[in-house]
Design a protein around this motif. Structure first.
Motif, PDB file in Angstrom:
ATOM      1  N   PHE A  19      38.702  40.004  13.848  1.00 29.63           N
ATOM      2  CA  PHE A  19      37.473  40.431  14.511  1.00 29.63           C
ATOM      3  C   PHE A  19      36.666  39.213  14.936  1.00 29.63           C
ATOM      4  O   PHE A  19      36.136  39.174  16.047  1.00 29.63           O
ATOM      5  CB  PHE A  19      36.630  41.340  13.613  1.00 29.63           C
ATOM      6  N   GLY A  20      36.579  38.220  14.057  1.00 28.36           N
ATOM      7  CA  GLY A  20      35.865  36.988  14.393  1.00 28.36           C
ATOM      8  C   GLY A  20      36.418  36.336  15.643  1.00 28.36           C
ATOM      9  O   GLY A  20      35.664  35.872  16.505  1.00 28.36           O
ATOM     10  N   ALA A  21      37.742  36.299  15.766  1.00 30.80           N
ATOM     11  CA  ALA A  21      38.367  35.708  16.955  1.00 30.80           C
ATOM     12  C   ALA A  21      37.970  36.471  18.219  1.00 30.80           C
ATOM     13  O   ALA A  21      37.754  35.865  19.273  1.00 30.80           O
ATOM     14  CB  ALA A  21      39.884  35.686  16.790  1.00 30.80           C
ATOM     15  N   LEU A  22      37.849  37.776  18.122  1.00 30.80           N
ATOM     16  CA  LEU A  22      37.474  38.588  19.281  1.00 30.80           C
ATOM     17  C   LEU A  22      36.045  38.317  19.752  1.00 30.80           C
ATOM     18  O   LEU A  22      35.755  38.394  20.945  1.00 30.80           O
ATOM     19  CB  LEU A  22      37.619  40.078  18.962  1.00 30.80           C
ATOM     20  N   LYS A  27      35.417  33.730  10.124  1.00 32.88           N
ATOM     21  CA  LYS A  27      35.589  34.755   9.084  1.00 32.88           C
ATOM     22  C   LYS A  27      34.338  34.840   8.217  1.00 32.88           C
ATOM     23  O   LYS A  27      33.854  35.937   7.924  1.00 32.88           O
ATOM     24  CB  LYS A  27      36.810  34.386   8.232  1.00 32.88           C
ATOM     25  N   SER A  28      33.806  33.682   7.835  1.00 30.71           N
ATOM     26  CA  SER A  28      32.631  33.685   6.950  1.00 30.71           C
ATOM     27  C   SER A  28      31.402  34.271   7.645  1.00 30.71           C
ATOM     28  O   SER A  28      30.586  34.942   7.011  1.00 30.71           O
ATOM     29  CB  SER A  28      32.335  32.285   6.419  1.00 30.71           C
ATOM     30  N   THR A  29      31.282  34.065   8.945  1.00 33.47           N
ATOM     31  CA  THR A  29      30.157  34.634   9.683  1.00 33.47           C
ATOM     32  C   THR A  29      30.270  36.158   9.743  1.00 33.47           C
ATOM     33  O   THR A  29      29.282  36.866   9.519  1.00 33.47           O
ATOM     34  CB  THR A  29      30.076  34.043  11.102  1.00 33.47           C
ATOM     35  N   VAL A  30      31.462  36.660  10.018  1.00 31.00           N
ATOM     36  CA  VAL A  30      31.661  38.120  10.058  1.00 31.00           C
ATOM     37  C   VAL A  30      31.333  38.714   8.686  1.00 31.00           C
ATOM     38  O   VAL A  30      30.663  39.746   8.591  1.00 31.00           O
ATOM     39  CB  VAL A  30      33.095  38.481  10.497  1.00 31.00           C
ATOM     40  N   LEU A  31      31.765  38.055   7.631  1.00 29.91           N
ATOM     41  CA  LEU A  31      31.468  38.536   6.279  1.00 29.91           C
ATOM     42  C   LEU A  31      29.961  38.557   6.026  1.00 29.91           C
ATOM     43  O   LEU A  31      29.437  39.510   5.435  1.00 29.91           O
ATOM     44  CB  LEU A  31      32.182  37.669   5.243  1.00 29.91           C
ATOM     45  N   LYS A  32      29.251  37.542   6.490  1.00 29.83           N
ATOM     46  CA  LYS A  32      27.791  37.519   6.337  1.00 29.83           C
ATOM     47  C   LYS A  32      27.155  38.705   7.056  1.00 29.83           C
ATOM     48  O   LYS A  32      26.226  39.325   6.543  1.00 29.83           O
ATOM     49  CB  LYS A  32      27.211  36.206   6.876  1.00 29.83           C
TER      50      LYS A  32
END
Length: 69
Positions: A19-22, A27-32
């Protein structure tokens, strides 16, 4: 309750990394975001575009209903 972004990712079978790549995020930002951080405006616009409008800025606002999609 599950965050709308988490639910969307799972429904689409996307990892945090995918999802982050899209949307141009790590990854850590999406998790935040899934833990309650508010994405910046540009990220919100990319999330809206990638999800076909299923996720909006209001889905990330504190106190937003997790039932909204």
């Amino acid at each position: 309750m599950e965050h709308p972004l988490t639910r969307y990712r799972r429904d689409q079978k996307l990892t945090l990394e995918a999802f982050g790549a899209l949307v141009g995020a790590s990854k850590s930002t999406v998790l935040k975001w899934e833990r309650g951080a508010m994405p910046r405006r540009g990220a919100c616009e990319r999330i809206f575009a990638v999800t076909g409008g299923r996720l909006r800025r209001t889905d990330f606002a504190r106190g937003a209903s997790t039932e909204a999609a």
